[in-house]
Design a protein around this motif. Structure first.
Motif, PDB file in Angstrom:
ATOM      1  N   PHE A  46       0.826  -1.195   0.000  1.00  5.37           N
ATOM      2  CA  PHE A  46       0.000   0.000   0.000  1.00  5.37           C
ATOM      3  C   PHE A  46       0.862   1.247   0.000  1.00  5.37           C
ATOM      4  N   HIS A  47       0.516   2.163  -0.888  1.00  2.00           N
ATOM      5  CA  HIS A  47       1.129   3.488  -0.923  1.00  2.00           C
ATOM      6  C   HIS A  47      -0.013   4.481  -0.728  1.00  2.00           C
ATOM      7  N   LEU A  48       0.283   5.578  -0.094  1.00  3.49           N
ATOM      8  CA  LEU A  48      -0.696   6.646   0.060  1.00  3.49           C
ATOM      9  C   LEU A  48      -0.036   7.928  -0.407  1.00  3.49           C
ATOM     10  N   ASN A  49      -0.643   8.547  -1.428  1.00  5.04           N
ATOM     11  CA  ASN A  49      -0.074   9.748  -2.052  1.00  5.04           C
ATOM     12  C   ASN A  49       1.361   9.524  -2.514  1.00  5.04           C
ATOM     13  N   GLY A  50       1.611   8.339  -3.076  1.00  3.35           N
ATOM     14  CA  GLY A  50       2.919   8.041  -3.653  1.00  3.35           C
ATOM     15  C   GLY A  50       3.975   7.590  -2.672  1.00  3.35           C
ATOM     16  N   LYS A  51       3.634   7.519  -1.388  1.00  2.00           N
ATOM     17  CA  LYS A  51       4.612   7.107  -0.375  1.00  2.00           C
ATOM     18  C   LYS A  51       4.231   5.742   0.188  1.00  2.00           C
ATOM     19  N   PHE A  52       5.249   4.897   0.367  1.00  3.48           N
ATOM     20  CA  PHE A  52       5.007   3.574   0.938  1.00  3.48           C
ATOM     21  C   PHE A  52       4.321   3.715   2.291  1.00  3.48           C
ATOM     22  N   LEU A  53       3.302   2.888   2.514  1.00  3.86           N
ATOM     23  CA  LEU A  53       2.564   2.934   3.770  1.00  3.86           C
ATOM     24  C   LEU A  53       2.699   1.626   4.546  1.00  3.86           C
ATOM     25  N   MET A  54       2.416   0.486   3.894  1.00  5.60           N
ATOM     26  CA  MET A  54       2.455  -0.793   4.587  1.00  5.60           C
ATOM     27  C   MET A  54       2.418  -1.927   3.572  1.00  5.60           C
ATOM     28  N   LYS A  55       2.689  -3.141   4.055  1.00  3.81           N
ATOM     29  CA  LYS A  55       2.630  -4.303   3.172  1.00  3.81           C
ATOM     30  C   LYS A  55       2.100  -5.509   3.937  1.00  3.81           C
ATOM     31  N   HIS A  56       1.695  -6.506   3.186  1.00  4.97           N
ATOM     32  CA  HIS A  56       1.184  -7.800   3.652  1.00  4.97           C
ATOM     33  C   HIS A  56      -0.260  -7.752   4.121  1.00  4.97           C
ATOM     34  N   GLN A  57      -0.599  -6.846   4.987  1.00  7.28           N
ATOM     35  CA  GLN A  57      -1.989  -6.702   5.429  1.00  7.28           C
ATOM     36  C   GLN A  57      -2.225  -5.268   5.881  1.00  7.28           C
ATOM     37  N   VAL A  58      -3.486  -4.915   5.983  1.00  9.50           N
ATOM     38  CA  VAL A  58      -3.830  -3.549   6.379  1.00  9.50           C
ATOM     39  C   VAL A  58      -3.631  -3.386   7.882  1.00  9.50           C
ATOM     40  N   ASP A  59      -2.826  -2.414   8.241  1.00  8.65           N
ATOM     41  CA  ASP A  59      -2.719  -1.972   9.637  1.00  8.65           C
ATOM     42  C   ASP A  59      -3.692  -0.807   9.726  1.00  8.65           C
ATOM     43  N   ILE A  60      -4.897  -1.088  10.201  1.00  4.62           N
ATOM     44  CA  ILE A  60      -5.971  -0.114  10.120  1.00  4.62           C
ATOM     45  C   ILE A  60      -5.664   1.153  10.913  1.00  4.62           C
ATOM     46  N   GLN A  61      -4.999   1.044  12.037  1.00  7.71           N
ATOM     47  CA  GLN A  61      -4.659   2.239  12.819  1.00  7.71           C
ATOM     48  C   GLN A  61      -3.677   3.121  12.048  1.00  7.71           C
ATOM     49  N   LYS A  62      -2.665   2.508  11.475  1.00 10.11           N
ATOM     50  CA  LYS A  62      -1.687   3.259  10.679  1.00 10.11           C
ATOM     51  C   LYS A  62      -2.375   3.902   9.481  1.00 10.11           C
ATOM     52  N   PHE A  63      -3.243   3.151   8.819  1.00 13.54           N
ATOM     53  CA  PHE A  63      -3.965   3.673   7.666  1.00 13.54           C
ATOM     54  C   PHE A  63      -4.821   4.871   8.059  1.00 13.54           C
ATOM     55  N   GLU A  64      -5.602   4.732   9.135  1.00 15.04           N
ATOM     56  CA  GLU A  64      -6.456   5.833   9.576  1.00 15.04           C
ATOM     57  C   GLU A  64      -5.640   7.075   9.931  1.00 15.04           C
ATOM     58  N   ASP A  65      -4.535   6.868  10.639  1.00 15.65           N
ATOM     59  CA  ASP A  65      -3.680   7.998  11.024  1.00 15.65           C
ATOM     60  C   ASP A  65      -3.141   8.730   9.802  1.00 15.65           C
ATOM     61  N   GLN A  66      -2.625   7.974   8.850  1.00 17.47           N
ATOM     62  CA  GLN A  66      -2.034   8.594   7.659  1.00 17.47           C
ATOM     63  C   GLN A  66      -3.096   9.222   6.763  1.00 17.47           C
ATOM     64  N   LEU A  67      -4.243   8.577   6.645  1.00 19.95           N
ATOM     65  CA  LEU A  67      -5.328   9.133   5.844  1.00 19.95           C
ATOM     66  C   LEU A  67      -5.795  10.458   6.446  1.00 19.95           C
ATOM     67  N   MET A  68      -5.900  10.519   7.762  1.00 23.30           N
ATOM     68  CA  MET A  68      -6.321  11.754   8.417  1.00 23.30           C
ATOM     69  C   MET A  68      -5.296  12.860   8.182  1.00 23.30           C
ATOM     70  N   LYS A  69      -4.008  12.539   8.239  1.00 27.16           N
ATOM     71  CA  LYS A  69      -2.972  13.536   7.963  1.00 27.16           C
ATOM     72  C   LYS A  69      -3.120  14.098   6.554  1.00 27.16           C
ATOM     73  N   VAL A  70      -3.349  13.216   5.598  1.00 29.48           N
ATOM     74  CA  VAL A  70      -3.515  13.658   4.209  1.00 29.48           C
ATOM     75  C   VAL A  70      -4.743  14.544   4.081  1.00 29.48           C
ATOM     76  N   GLU A  71      -5.825  14.141   4.709  1.00 31.26           N
ATOM     77  CA  GLU A  71      -7.057  14.935   4.643  1.00 31.26           C
ATOM     78  C   GLU A  71      -6.856  16.318   5.267  1.00 31.26           C
ATOM     79  N   LEU A  72      -6.162  16.382   6.380  1.00 35.23           N
ATOM     80  CA  LEU A  72      -5.923  17.671   7.033  1.00 35.23           C
ATOM     81  C   LEU A  72      -5.029  18.576   6.171  1.00 35.23           C
ATOM     82  N   GLN A  73      -4.064  17.995   5.477  1.00 36.05           N
ATOM     83  CA  GLN A  73      -3.197  18.771   4.591  1.00 36.05           C
ATOM     84  C   GLN A  73      -3.974  19.323   3.404  1.00 36.05           C
ATOM     85  N   ASN A  74      -4.989  18.580   2.962  1.00 36.76           N
ATOM     86  CA  ASN A  74      -5.750  18.985   1.790  1.00 36.76           C
ATOM     87  C   ASN A  74      -6.843  19.991   2.111  1.00 36.76           C
ATOM     88  N   ASP A  75      -7.157  20.165   3.395  1.00 41.23           N
ATOM     89  CA  ASP A  75      -8.228  21.110   3.773  1.00 41.23           C
ATOM     90  C   ASP A  75      -7.731  22.538   3.834  1.00 41.23           C
TER      91      ASP A  75
END
Length: 75
Positions: A46-75
């Motif tokens: 998994f990459h988020l906005n072109g940056k490596f995020l995680m592999k093998h399985q979804v780490d939902i906490q890490k995903f939520e944290d990074q997604l929220m950071k991206v959303e806050l940057q875009n607001d």
């Protein structure tokens, strides 16, 4: 090709689909040889906005944290 690990990851991410665009990359295609060489033993990856995020399985906490950071940057 069938990818049960990818299918499982997509199910986990389903509740978030309105918050990001999922772009799937088939690393077995010739034009994706660079990705294949890098990740052939690590799917799904998994990459988020072109940056490596995680592999093998979804780490939902890490995903939520990074997604929220991206959303806050875009607001």
């Amino acid at each position: 090709k069938p990818c049960p690990l990818c299918d499982e990851a997509k199910e986990v991410l389903e509740p978030y689909k309105s918050r990001f665009v999922l772009q799937e990359v088939d690393i077995t295609l010739p034009e994706n040889l660079v990705w294949y060489d890098k990740y052939k033993y690590d799917i799904p990856v998994f990459h988020l906005n072109g940056k490596f995020l995680m592999k093998h399985q979804v780490d939902i906490q890490k995903f939520e944290d990074q997604l929220m950071k991206v959303e806050l940057q875009n607001d």
